[in-house]
Design an enzyme around this catalytic site. Structure first.
Site, PDB file in Angstrom:
ATOM      1  N   VAL A 104      -4.575  -0.600   5.743  1.00  0.00           N
ATOM      2  CA  VAL A 104      -5.962  -0.882   6.122  1.00  0.00           C
ATOM      3  C   VAL A 104      -6.778   0.421   6.098  1.00  0.00           C
ATOM      4  O   VAL A 104      -6.474   1.375   6.817  1.00  0.00           O
ATOM      5  CB  VAL A 104      -6.022  -1.540   7.520  1.00  0.00           C
ATOM      6  CG1 VAL A 104      -7.468  -1.787   7.929  1.00  0.00           C
ATOM      7  CG2 VAL A 104      -5.214  -2.830   7.527  1.00  0.00           C
ATOM      8  N   LYS A 105      -7.796   0.406   5.264  1.00  0.00           N
ATOM      9  CA  LYS A 105      -8.635   1.598   5.122  1.00  0.00           C
ATOM     10  C   LYS A 105      -9.783   1.511   6.120  1.00  0.00           C
ATOM     11  O   LYS A 105     -10.482   0.492   6.195  1.00  0.00           O
ATOM     12  CB  LYS A 105      -9.181   1.629   3.697  1.00  0.00           C
ATOM     13  CG  LYS A 105      -9.206   2.990   3.071  1.00  0.00           C
ATOM     14  CD  LYS A 105      -9.562   2.839   1.612  1.00  0.00           C
ATOM     15  CE  LYS A 105      -9.839   4.168   0.995  1.00  0.00           C
ATOM     16  NZ  LYS A 105     -10.396   4.019  -0.353  1.00  0.00           N
TER      17      LYS A 105
END
Ligand code: E4P
Length: 218
Positions: free
Chosen positions: A82-83
């Site tokens: 997850v960025k």
């Protein structure tokens, strides 16, 4: 050094995967928008055709929403990282997601001080944008060198990913500086293959061999 492809384009990804040298994929909202397919749908497609870390970015503003969105993205596939943007709400979200065992890539990092925040929050990856720093007239590569040194000093496990890479020199300098990962646009990976002496040398080898044995060139 791991090589990631910096693209959300499925054709580029399929072609790059055939080389057998790609370890992962990074996307961002701009790259996803270029493909005209919403984030979760496009990430699902990427996960179907590629096995490796795939960064998918949250697009909400508050930590609460980022955590919810991060959980949803992470549930698409175990390869999803997850960025999260390097802002206060983002770091808050990264701390929570890390505690839940969700891997994060902290993006839009432009200083070593910011990279310390990402490591403290338990990020799996931090992404300093070297090309965009160069564009402002500062040496972006200094950022990679400083972050690698600081992380080594304290044994932080967060991996340093050189992002916003514009050419072969960036790749080589980031490798010399000890970046764990570099993410590359498709056209930059293509550039890495080329050397005039390789092309000239191969042409000569094949011409000599074909001449000696009377072979017709392909
Ligand atoms: C990395 O994760 C980023 O998406 C990317 O490298 C940004 O590069 P740019 O500065 O060329 O947009």
């Amino acid at each position: 050094m791991k090589f990631f492809l910096d693209s959300a384009n499925l054709e580029e990804l399929k072609k790059a995967a055939e080389w057998g040298i790609i370890d992962g994929v990074t996307t961002n909202p701009s790259l996803i928008a270029k493909e005209g397919v919403p984030m979760e749908e496009q990430i699902r497609k990427i996960c179907d055709i590629f096995d490796g870390d795939i960064s998918a970015e949250v697009v909400s503003d508050t930590a609460e929403e980022m955590v919810e969105e991060g959980r949803r993205l992470a549930s698409i596939h175990s390869n999803v990282v997850v960025k999260v943007p390097l802002v206060q709400e983002g770091i808050k979200a990264v701390s929570r997601l890390s505690k839940e065992g969700i891997r994060t890539n902290v993006t839009l990092c432009f200083s070593a001080a910011q990279a310390l925040l990402a490591a403290k929050a338990g990020a799996y990856i931090v992404s300093p944008f070297i090309g965009r720093v160069d564009d402002l007239g500062w040496p972006g590569m200094d950022l990679i060198r400083d972050i690698v040194t600081i992380y080594k000093n304290y044994g932080f496990q967060t991996q340093v990913l050189s992002a916003s890479v514009r050419g072969a020199l960036h790749v080589v300098e980031a490798a010399k500086a000890g970046a764990h990962i570099t993410t590359l646009p498709y056209k930059v990976i293509e550039q890495l293959f080329h050397h005039p002496l390789t092309e000239k040398g191969l042409e000569q080898f094949l011409a000599d061999y074909r001449k000696a044995f009377d072979l017709i060139p392909a």
